[in-house]
Design an enzyme around this catalytic site. Structure first.
Site, mmCIF file in Angstrom:
data_model
loop_
_atom_site.group_PDB
_atom_site.id
_atom_site.type_symbol
_atom_site.label_atom_id
_atom_site.label_comp_id
_atom_site.label_asym_id
_atom_site.label_seq_id
_atom_site.Cartn_x
_atom_site.Cartn_y
_atom_site.Cartn_z
ATOM 1 C CB ILE A 238 -0.931 0.011 1.228
ATOM 2 C CG1 ILE A 238 -1.818 -1.235 1.227
ATOM 3 C CG2 ILE A 238 -1.774 1.286 1.256
ATOM 4 C CD1 ILE A 238 -2.574 -1.443 2.533
ATOM 5 C CG PHE A 239 2.574 4.851 -2.838
ATOM 6 C CD1 PHE A 239 3.932 4.823 -2.540
ATOM 7 C CD2 PHE A 239 2.041 6.020 -3.380
ATOM 8 C CE1 PHE A 239 4.735 5.930 -2.781
ATOM 9 C CE2 PHE A 239 2.827 7.130 -3.621
ATOM 10 C CZ PHE A 239 4.183 7.084 -3.317
ATOM 11 N N GLY A 240 1.740 5.111 0.482
ATOM 12 C CA GLY A 240 1.317 6.308 1.190
ATOM 13 C C GLY A 240 2.090 7.525 0.715
ATOM 14 C CE1 TYR A 241 -1.795 11.428 -2.059
ATOM 15 C CE2 TYR A 241 -1.833 9.055 -2.400
ATOM 16 C CZ TYR A 241 -2.485 10.268 -2.373
ATOM 17 O OH TYR A 241 -3.832 10.340 -2.641
ATOM 18 N N GLY A 242 0.561 10.840 1.687
ATOM 19 C CA GLY A 242 0.057 11.910 2.531
ATOM 20 C C GLY A 242 0.228 11.528 3.987
ATOM 21 C CB SER A 243 -2.074 11.535 6.885
ATOM 22 O OG SER A 243 -3.133 10.768 6.351
ATOM 23 C CD GLU B 112 -6.724 7.458 3.142
ATOM 24 O OE1 GLU B 112 -6.863 8.364 2.304
ATOM 25 O OE2 GLU B 112 -6.045 7.605 4.184
#
Length: 247
Positions: free
Chosen positions: A20-25, A101
């Site tokens: 799972i890619f996270g780019y914010g919180s 989300e």
């Protein structure tokens, strides 16, 4: 148009892992159990604060702004990929993210190609949550100064909107010291300016002082204008960021 991922049942075998890619919180506050993580980037996307938040970082009356991804052929977005392995971790992560989300955030799931920071590593598919323009919370483009003013004034159940920006910028700066994100870092500077100019504590110290982010009392400005205390957490500490109502 982003390809939607609506059926995730095939990943629920005990020996399967999901990235799972996270780019914010998610980068600094995933809030789900994971087995490992890798740093890297996805090509053809740019991080933009174009998604509204009326739960976590804002309210229906004062929406906050949080990050989403937009198509941009010549750009790349850096972040962290988390591996959830086995049925328990996968279900736990997806149930958490469906609410965080999807239901509360307005994001949709899709797969993208992730390149680990080690260029010798093989690219892999990762699940990512993106707020597409069709969702009801999408705010879209605005001048950076306008976005900064909106962020400085907003806060929700997860804390001040400014905290979201500051935490993300600090995470990116420490994790990827050689990467410069114009949109994020320029927005961070403008948000700091608005917070400083509208909090007597920060204005006097000319910075976002620790006593502002970590204090439990409300600092009023010299005109005695009403200030909104917006509580959140940084680490184990309760934070209060003080905003003047008159921006």
């Amino acid at each position: 148009m982003f390809p939607k991922t609506t059926n995730l049942s095939f990943i629920l075998s005990p020996d399967t892992s999901l990235w799972i890619f996270g780019y914010g919180s998610l980068t600094w506050k995933p809030n789900f159990e994971f087995s490992s993580h890798r740093y890297g980037h996805i090509d053809g996307f740019a991080r933009r604060f174009w998604q509204g938040s009326v739960t976590h970082r804002g309210t229906p009356d004062t929406p906050g702004r949080v990050a989403t991804l937009v198509k941009s052929d010549k750009e790349e977005c850096w972040g962290t990929a988390f591996e959830v392995r086995g049925e328990e971790q996968i279900i736990g992560a997806l149930q958490h993210l469906r609410i965080r989300e999807g239901v509360q955030g307005g994001y949709e799931a899709c797969y993208v190609r992730f390149q680990p920071i080690d260029d010798s590593s093989t690219p892999m598919q990762v699940l990512v949550f993106i707020a597409v323009p069709e969702n009801s919370l999408f705010l879209g483009w605005a001048e950076l100064s306008t976005m900064a003013r909106e962020i400085a004034a907003a806060g929700g159940a997860s804390g001040p909107n400014c905290e979201y920006v500051f935490e993300l910028a600090e995470y990116m700066r420490k994790t990827f010291p050689g990467v410069w994100d114009d949109h994020l870092f320029e927005l961070e500077a403008l948000v700091r300016d608005f917070v400083q100019s509208n909090c007597i504590c920060c204005r006097d110290t000319r910075t976002i002082a620790d006593e502002c982010l970590n204090s439990h009392s409300c600092h009023r400005n010299q005109k005695q204008e009403s200030i909104i205390p917006l509580e959140g957490t940084v680490g184990s500490q309760t934070t209060t960021c003080h905003k003047v109502l008159t921006y």
